[in-house]
Write an enzyme that holds these catalytic residues in place. Structure first.
Site, PDB file in Angstrom:
ATOM      1  N   GLU A 155       0.845  -1.205   0.000  1.00 42.43           N
ATOM      2  CA  GLU A 155       0.000   0.000   0.000  1.00 42.43           C
ATOM      3  C   GLU A 155       0.879   1.253   0.000  1.00 42.43           C
ATOM      4  OE1 GLU A 155      -2.816  -0.219   3.228  1.00 42.43           O
ATOM      5  OE2 GLU A 155      -4.182  -1.415   2.035  1.00 42.43           O
ATOM      6  N   GLU A 313      -6.488  -7.394  -0.490  1.00 39.82           N
ATOM      7  CA  GLU A 313      -6.825  -7.397   0.941  1.00 39.82           C
ATOM      8  C   GLU A 313      -8.281  -7.026   1.108  1.00 39.82           C
ATOM      9  OE1 GLU A 313      -4.637  -4.878   3.583  1.00 39.82           O
ATOM     10  OE2 GLU A 313      -2.724  -5.345   2.653  1.00 39.82           O
TER      11      GLU A 313
HETATM   12  C1  GAL Z   1      -4.074  -2.378   5.277  1.00 38.72           C
HETATM   13  C2  GAL Z   1      -2.674  -2.923   5.383  1.00 38.72           C
HETATM   14  C3  GAL Z   1      -2.616  -4.217   6.154  1.00 38.72           C
HETATM   15  C4  GAL Z   1      -3.449  -4.138   7.393  1.00 38.72           C
HETATM   16  C5  GAL Z   1      -4.862  -3.771   7.020  1.00 38.72           C
HETATM   17  C6  GAL Z   1      -5.803  -3.708   8.203  1.00 38.72           C
HETATM   18  O1  GAL Z   1      -4.050  -1.006   5.102  1.00 38.72           O
HETATM   19  O2  GAL Z   1      -2.111  -3.122   4.118  1.00 38.72           O
HETATM   20  O3  GAL Z   1      -1.265  -4.485   6.475  1.00 38.72           O
HETATM   21  O4  GAL Z   1      -2.914  -3.179   8.247  1.00 38.72           O
HETATM   22  O5  GAL Z   1      -4.860  -2.506   6.410  1.00 38.72           O
HETATM   23  O6  GAL Z   1      -7.122  -3.384   7.812  1.00 38.72           O
END
Ligand code: GAL
Length: 658
Positions: A155, A313
């Site tokens: 990210e 994610e």
């Molecule tokens: C994202 C990040 C992850 C984790 C996740 C939690 O922004 O890439 O590592 O922190 O959020 O929601």
């Protein structure tokens, strides 16, 4: 707009995946992890995102033994790897030795280590250390058969998207000098005749740190552009090392297309990706969470040029970073996942495999919750894995849309700057309202860059596109000329790319297309509303509008400008000069979509999206529904002839014609 070349994802079917952070667990847990991943049907894991401190425990030592072991276990277990370059979070030894890599905010405060992403995007020192790690990772794992994808950093820009330190200041000057060449061109673009801001050299320019009064808006806008470009440049630096050492493995970095993260212009980033990947979390701070998910999915697809993309994610249930972290109810995991797939995702992955025991994210959901395997959540994950396997053939197919919604990060940055007619106007809200009105009608919309090819769309929606290049109005005129419908809303076409007003009356760039001219904005006070003569309600915005070629569809019945046009049409080019409430927005969207002949399916709470030969039906209502379809329903393996029945809270994926 140029897009990356078309490509399929490097995983099989519609893969289930997750971030895997084995360093948080003793080795004794790893074999169970692999067994449970197999049980759930996990096809790939993202490995190593936050492993730097364990891979390089001191400035002079590497420790890859444990990592080799887990890579081997995953490979033996048949689980593919999306290999992170491990550079997202520098270890404390690096920030202690080189505090100059830390980011500094606009007030000049250093953001200290102790969390993650403690690095300035322009820091050459950070880059040197990071690229050494990338090269080492690439040399060690670049031809490992389990490694199917490289995952640059994580990210990029999450927490460190903008930095105001002296190193960034110097890099900003270089960027400006490349953009303008001559300081007088910068002076013209920034309008520095205003308030005695004239520069005699690039050396005098600073990043837009906190100022006593309103800062120069074009200065701010250029800093936003620079900051996005700077991280893209960083991505390219890592990518070049990976390509050099490991040329056969595709490369991505996970995007944050979202409603609360505006700092990266992903239209500019996408051509550098082999695979467009995207992270999405339901945002319970918003009134319509699934409408927002639909919007970001449609925008991610737009960023990917219509090609499939990878959901890198998401959350199986609650996150840890909203004011109240709402859990998903049973069944929602499957529906939410299928919503992404329906809108173009060729893989569904989650943060993270096993819920952490310690650290700032220990209350974030995961595939394996604190309760362990014997849990409702893990059983749902297993069901999800099975469902994704059944729809594996969907991979590679394309979503069909009759509607385009125009979107531009530059317009977002510029629209939301200060000293505008109303601080209550937010670009993202305007776009959400019209995108969700269109999707609620049962239409499918691509969210695309204003300079995209618009030739295939029956309706092009242009919500509050404050900043536009000269190319946009002629492209919209071409849509209207061929009989397509164009819908433009208030505060559009106002400025050029330097944030200079398009003179002669609003809405600047679109006056001719729309056949209207507005002389003054008359925004409404917070909480105040206005009624139109067709009985509909609006708020936020009115303007002193006259028609030149357009006809009046509705005028204000009250408010500051009674009798003045609020909605107009010039043939098929519509202008909405106020913020209609949701009901009136829906009614107008319906009227225009009907005239435009936009294909529609579904009903309130029942989302129907067509992807290639596959029809996705997501029933979020409390009642069973029947939707027209003929073919094989893939989740149940049953045939449907004429209709598919989807029970309350469930989903169907029909392969039509089979
Ligand atoms: C994202 C990040 C992850 C984790 C996740 C939690 O922004 O890439 O590592 O922190 O959020 O929601």
């Amino acid at each position: 707009m140029s897009h990356r070349p078309s490509m399929t994802l490097p995983f099989d079917g519609i893969a289930l995946g997750c971030d895997y952070n084995p360093e948080q667990w003793p080795r004794s847990v790893w074999p169970e992890d692999i067994a449970l991943m197999q049980e759930a049907g996990v096809g790939f894991v993202t490995l190593g995102v936050f492993s730097w401190a364990k891979l390089a425990p001191t400035p002079d030592t590497w420790d890859f033994g444990w990592f080799d072991e887990i890579v081997g276990l995953l490979h033996e277990g048949g689980i593919a790897i999306d290999m992170a370059t491990a550079t997202a979070a520098p270890p404390p030894w690096l920030t202690a030795a080189h505090p100059e890599i830390l980011t500094v905010d606009a007030a000049g405060h250093t953001l200290w280590p102790g969390s993650r992403q403690s690095w300035c995007p322009s820091s050459p020192v950070f880059r040197t250390y990071a690229l050494e790690l990338v090269r080492t990772m690439a040399q060690r794992y670049g031809d490992h058969p389990a490694v199917r994808l490289w995952h640059v950093s994580n990210e990029l820009g999450c927490h460190n998207g903008r930095c105001w330190c002296d190193v960034s200041a110097a890099a900003f000057r270089v960027w400006l000098s490349d953009r303008y060449g001559d300081i007088e061109k910068l002076n013209d673009a920034w309008g520095t005749a205003f308030w005695s801001q004239h520069y005699t050299s690039f050396e005098e320019v600073l990043p837009p740190r906190i100022t006593p009064a309103v800062p120069n808006p074009t200065h701010e806008l250029d800093f936003a552009r620079f900051s996005s470009d700077e991280l893209l440049d960083y991505h390219r630096a890592e990518r070049d090392v990976l390509r050099d050492v490991s040329p056969d493995v595709p490369i991505t970095t996970n995007f944050m297309v979202s409603s609360h993260q505006s700092e990266q212009d992903y239209f500019a980033w996408a051509p550098d990706m082999d695979v467009v990947s995207q992270d999405h979390y339901l945002d319970h701070r918003l009134p319509h969470i699934h409408a927002e998910q639909a919007f970001t999915d449609d925008l991610t697809r737009g960023v990917a040029g219509g090609e499939p993309w990878l959901l890198m994610e998401s959350a199986t249930s609650a996150v840890n970073w909203q004011p109240v972290n709402l859990a998903k109810r049973p069944g929602e995991l499957l529906l939410d996942s299928l919503q992404h797939v329906a809108r173009g995702a060729d893989g569904v992955a989650f943060f993270q495999w096993r819920a952490s025991r310690a650290g700032g994210e220990k209350f974030h959901s995961a595939l394996v919750p604190h309760a362990g395997r014997d849990s409702v959540k893990f059983r749902e994950v297993v069901e999800l894995g099975a469902a994704l396997k059944k729809i594996g053939d969907v991979a590679g197919s394309r979503v069909r849309a009759d509607v385009a919604v125009l979107w531009d990060w530059n317009a977002w940055w510029a629209c939301d700057l200060g000293s505008h007619p109303s601080g209550e106007l937010h670009y993202i809200d305007a776009v959400h309202r019209w995108h969700s009105a269109v999707t609620d009608l049962g239409a499918t919309a691509d969210v695309v860059h204003p300079e995209s090819d618009l030739s295939g769309y029956k309706l092009v929606v242009v919500p509050t596109l404050y900043l536009v290049s000269d190319a946009v109005a002629p492209a919209l005129q071409a849509v209207a000329d061929r009989g397509g419908h164009v819908l433009v809303t208030y505060f559009s076409g106002i400025v050029d790319e330097a944030d200079h007003i398009r003179l002669g009356g609003y809405p600047g760039a679109f006056r001719e297309l729309l056949g209207v001219r507005s002389e003054e904005f008359a925004p409404l006070a917070p909480g105040a509303g206005v009624t139109l003569d067709d009985g509909s309600h609006a708020d936020l915005w009115t303007e002193l509008l006259t028609t030149t070629d357009a006809s009046v569809v509705a005028s204000y019945a009250d408010g500051p400008l009674p009798g003045t046009p609020a909605i107009t049409r010039n043939g098929t080019a519509w202008y909405v000069a106020t913020r209609l409430d949701e009901q009136a927005t829906a009614a107008l969207a319906e009227r225009i979509a009907t005239e435009a002949g936009v294909t529609r399916a579904g009903s309130p709470g029942v989302e129907v999206v067509r992807r290639g030969e596959y029809l996705f039906v997501l029933n979020r209502t409390n009642a069973d529904v029947a939707v027209p379809a003929t073919g094989t329903e893939l989740l149940s393996g049953t045939s449907c002839n004429g209709t598919v029945t989807v029970v309350a809270g469930a989903a169907a994926v029909v392969q039509e014609g089979t």
